[in-house]
Design an enzyme around this catalytic site. Sequence first.
Site, mmCIF file in Angstrom:
data_model
loop_
_atom_site.group_PDB
_atom_site.id
_atom_site.type_symbol
_atom_site.label_atom_id
_atom_site.label_comp_id
_atom_site.label_asym_id
_atom_site.label_seq_id
_atom_site.Cartn_x
_atom_site.Cartn_y
_atom_site.Cartn_z
ATOM 1 N N CYS A 43 43.086 6.220 25.370
ATOM 2 C CA CYS A 43 43.777 5.308 26.326
ATOM 3 C C CYS A 43 45.265 4.703 25.650
ATOM 4 O O CYS A 43 45.991 4.182 26.325
ATOM 5 C CB CYS A 43 43.072 4.430 27.098
ATOM 6 S SG CYS A 43 42.719 2.774 26.268
ATOM 7 N N CYS B 138 38.482 -0.869 21.381
ATOM 8 C CA CYS B 138 39.289 -0.272 22.300
ATOM 9 C C CYS B 138 39.649 -1.542 23.353
ATOM 10 O O CYS B 138 38.477 -1.975 23.795
ATOM 11 C CB CYS B 138 39.287 1.026 23.047
ATOM 12 S SG CYS B 138 40.375 1.151 24.453
ATOM 13 N N CYS C 42 39.897 1.906 29.868
ATOM 14 C CA CYS C 42 40.006 3.000 28.928
ATOM 15 C C CYS C 42 39.015 4.084 29.651
ATOM 16 O O CYS C 42 37.963 3.998 29.899
ATOM 17 C CB CYS C 42 39.441 2.602 27.559
ATOM 18 S SG CYS C 42 39.365 4.179 26.520
ATOM 19 N N TYR D 274 -5.943 2.021 7.359
ATOM 20 C CA TYR D 274 -5.195 1.252 6.782
ATOM 21 C C TYR D 274 -5.499 -0.318 7.539
ATOM 22 O O TYR D 274 -4.539 -1.255 7.397
ATOM 23 C CB TYR D 274 -3.739 1.318 6.574
ATOM 24 C CG TYR D 274 -3.051 1.790 7.572
ATOM 25 C CD1 TYR D 274 -2.715 3.383 7.728
ATOM 26 C CD2 TYR D 274 -2.874 1.159 8.789
ATOM 27 C CE1 TYR D 274 -2.033 4.055 8.865
ATOM 28 C CE2 TYR D 274 -2.367 1.798 9.868
ATOM 29 C CZ TYR D 274 -1.920 3.069 9.965
ATOM 30 O OH TYR D 274 -1.044 3.643 11.089
ATOM 31 N N LYS E 148 10.721 3.278 2.165
ATOM 32 C CA LYS E 148 10.753 4.778 1.996
ATOM 33 C C LYS E 148 11.443 4.885 0.623
ATOM 34 O O LYS E 148 12.315 4.445 0.088
ATOM 35 C CB LYS E 148 11.631 5.244 2.957
ATOM 36 C CG LYS E 148 11.210 5.191 4.345
ATOM 37 C CD LYS E 148 10.109 6.025 4.918
ATOM 38 C CE LYS E 148 9.643 5.985 6.216
ATOM 39 N NZ LYS E 148 10.669 6.481 7.155
ATOM 40 N N CYS F 244 44.019 3.256 20.753
ATOM 41 C CA CYS F 244 42.784 3.875 21.003
ATOM 42 C C CYS F 244 43.289 5.373 21.095
ATOM 43 O O CYS F 244 44.460 5.516 21.894
ATOM 44 C CB CYS F 244 42.266 3.549 22.364
ATOM 45 S SG CYS F 244 41.074 4.588 23.220
ATOM 46 N N ASP G 164 1.692 10.283 4.186
ATOM 47 C CA ASP G 164 2.379 10.996 5.051
ATOM 48 C C ASP G 164 1.606 11.995 5.681
ATOM 49 O O ASP G 164 1.357 13.264 5.348
ATOM 50 C CB ASP G 164 3.704 11.902 4.241
ATOM 51 C CG ASP G 164 4.860 12.165 5.154
ATOM 52 O OD1 ASP G 164 5.750 12.985 4.734
ATOM 53 O OD2 ASP G 164 4.948 11.857 6.309
ATOM 54 N N GLU H 218 0.863 -1.044 0.010
ATOM 55 C CA GLU H 218 0.010 -0.060 0.024
ATOM 56 C C GLU H 218 0.932 1.184 0.029
ATOM 57 O O GLU H 218 2.043 1.053 0.415
ATOM 58 C CB GLU H 218 -0.979 -0.029 1.283
ATOM 59 C CG GLU H 218 -1.670 -1.205 1.560
ATOM 60 C CD GLU H 218 -2.131 -1.060 3.192
ATOM 61 O OE1 GLU H 218 -2.793 -2.170 3.517
ATOM 62 O OE2 GLU H 218 -1.852 -0.109 3.842
ATOM 63 N N LYS I 165 2.314 4.658 1.629
ATOM 64 C CA LYS I 165 2.502 5.145 2.910
ATOM 65 C C LYS I 165 2.246 6.576 2.704
ATOM 66 O O LYS I 165 2.874 7.355 2.327
ATOM 67 C CB LYS I 165 4.103 4.776 3.494
ATOM 68 C CG LYS I 165 4.148 5.172 4.718
ATOM 69 C CD LYS I 165 5.495 4.626 5.261
ATOM 70 C CE LYS I 165 5.733 4.712 6.639
ATOM 71 N NZ LYS I 165 5.602 6.287 7.130
HETATM 72 S S1 IVH Z 1 0.533 0.065 8.696
HETATM 73 C C1 IVH Z 1 1.672 -2.654 11.944
HETATM 74 N N1 IVH Z 1 -0.022 1.228 6.428
HETATM 75 O O1 IVH Z 1 3.546 4.724 8.799
HETATM 76 C C2 IVH Z 1 1.337 -1.763 10.937
HETATM 77 N N2 IVH Z 1 1.027 2.412 8.222
HETATM 78 O O2 IVH Z 1 5.558 3.589 10.942
HETATM 79 C C3 IVH Z 1 1.573 -0.370 11.342
HETATM 80 N N3 IVH Z 1 1.336 4.693 7.815
HETATM 81 O O3 IVH Z 1 2.593 6.479 11.332
HETATM 82 C C4 IVH Z 1 1.335 0.599 10.228
HETATM 83 N N4 IVH Z 1 0.402 4.714 5.719
HETATM 84 O O4 IVH Z 1 0.481 5.595 10.679
HETATM 85 C C5 IVH Z 1 0.354 1.395 7.744
HETATM 86 N N5 IVH Z 1 -0.737 1.916 4.558
HETATM 87 C C6 IVH Z 1 -0.054 2.261 5.815
HETATM 88 C C7 IVH Z 1 0.298 3.296 6.098
HETATM 89 C C8 IVH Z 1 0.793 3.393 7.477
HETATM 90 C C9 IVH Z 1 1.006 5.276 6.553
HETATM 91 C C10 IVH Z 1 2.010 5.464 8.872
HETATM 92 C C11 IVH Z 1 1.446 4.814 10.235
HETATM 93 C C12 IVH Z 1 2.586 5.178 11.112
HETATM 94 C C13 IVH Z 1 3.672 4.939 10.531
HETATM 95 C C14 IVH Z 1 4.381 3.591 10.764
#
Ligand code: IVH
Length: 695
Positions: free
Chosen positions: A438, A453, A458, A246, A339, A435, A127, A123, A125
Amino acid sequence: MPHPSPKSRIEELRRLIRYHNERYYREDAPEISDAEYDALFRELQKLEEAHPEFFDPDSPTRRVGAEPVEAFGTVVREIPMLSLQNAFREEELVEFDARTRRFLRGRGHGLEAILDARGYVAEVKIDGLAVELVYENGTYVRGATRGDGVRGEDVTANLRTVPDVPLSIPRKAAHSVRGVIAPAPPPYLSVRGEVYMTKADFRDLNRGRERLGEPVFANPRNAAAGSVRQLDPRVTASRRLRLWVYGTGQDPSKTGVSLFTHHGEELDILKGWGFPVNTEYSRVCRTVDEVLSFYREVEGRKDALPYEIDGIVVKVDAVELQRELGEISRSPRWAIAAKFSPDRAETTVEDIIVSVGRTGTITPVAVLSPVVVRGVTVRRATLHNQDLIDEKDIRVGDRVVVQRAGDVIPEVVESLSAGKKEPGREGPFRMPDRCPICSSPVERIPGEAAHRCTGKGCVGKRKESLRHFVSKDAMDIEGMGPKILSALVDSGLVSEPADLYDLDAQTLAAMERLGDRSAGNLIRAIEKSRTPTLSRFLYALGIPHVGQHLSEVLARHSGSLPAVRRSTREELMEVHEIGPEVAEAVSGFFSSEEGKRIVDRLLDRGRIKVRPEPPREGSMAGKTFLFTGALEMPRAKAQELVRKAGGIVAAGVSRKVDFLVAGADPGSKLAKARKTGIKVITEEDFVKMAGGRVP
Ligand code: IVH
């Protein structure tokens, strides 16, 4: 000027507030600041309270559903909102797949075959700001931010103003989506998602703010977060916020019911209940290659999307496998965030120095020409170790790319001069063989990339571990800064933690730069630190890999310091979230001569006294518990735990009961509770809710 009469002031205030409401809500162009508005509002509220004779049902203070909340309350959740492991390169996605498979293979039972059959769901992610929405019997009752995962801020009223948030969901089985019929929701439903602002709405908002000379938001994420975290829900209401959900926060092993067998189905059910689910950008991927092509496709389209995304999230589809994989250090093993290229900048390496950490690890650090990455000036960046430097051919004089991703420390990811002959480029960097502090020989730990070290005593190591020992999250000795510590070590007064507790005010006052007053304060701070909780103490010891979170896990699991000290590697491995490396480090520390001595000396003659871990404060606040059957612990003890954690003990089954704790041979209460829809939990779940192990 004569004081206006209360009546005329009330009328004037009502007029003013109505006027500013118009500017604010309808025109998105306030003429006064939030604070000024609040002041008017509060003045009117006070006057109306003092003069009920001027009551007016149309007064702006009577607007229902949007009263400003005083401050955010705290929401303590049973099932934490987890964070995600991150992948920054495609290879790391491939590794994630390999790791997942290895784990499943290790568990046997043809689990890998299930992964082959069902694959992953990928999916986008989003922001934005992570939120949790709670529905009781189909009605929205609570909204909270993620906070630290367990405790979030209560933003119920604010989220109620977000049009995408359903205020109620169908209580009966709902219509089907992609052939999945959404079942009736459970009596308690937690839905998780991300509140965000579209790029267009963000631009509009900032344009308006700019015109008014108000500070603009840096990005849509900040705008969304800032809008949700408002004390006045009317401000939230005036911002155009959106929501994507999600997943749920259900734990089938707790409720005994599983609403879905795979994540794809979970999304369809959520959609069936009326939640906004991003089906356009979620895809079932059977293989990691399919995941990679989704990743590339989305990265390519990222800029054209109406909202900001910072990567993709890849989740194992089958819930059965998710359960098997479990979690480690607050992140599920079954999901990863890939990412898109995080923020980076170019600069020059002016020097390469090494630093000695508290475990003696010698880390090469690049001294850089200052450069701003993601709004922060970076002057130093880690080079990790000799191998990475060699691999990337990083040298003094090089143009390099530095990266600051998330909260991690800046690192040099690449040298643009690698492999080139350039003027000013020095020869390859070599780790010193002594080191720098030391002068003891530096050795490379077999099987590891790190150099260490070897100096037993130390001073660099010692100073770093003492610094960690006294730090805020550890023993919290206020005022014991690095300079004083360094002087104490150099003068021979302190060489290990126990020595701190033998200091007296006269000795301290005699030190340079320290007057009587500061010496006295310091002694008081030392006194105050003599009774740490077990988790703080464990953290303070600075055992490799054992951070704050794992210290708490260890403390809650073991219950007492003697129990932790006795634990074998094998026993520790049994603990949820503790892997082989951590188990090795912990048992190794406590069985080493040095570890034993450090701890023994601290405990000796009552220098310090370690307290058991207190129950998580208010972890049961407002919740009602009922017990049935034989528990391991005495019933009275269980009831006391509830009260201590802010909960209520019920006498019989009623709608008010939130949880029935069922022991062995449960009585008739169990059947009744099931009928009433009360959540039934085991004693083990109960102990966890109470904050861990029972002392
Ligand atoms: S799943 C255990 N799905 O990403 C599963 N998170 O580090 C946990 N986020 O701030 C999250 N889009 O809110 C999931 N499609 C998505 C997401 C998502 C954004 C965010 C989530 C959290 C961060 C997780």
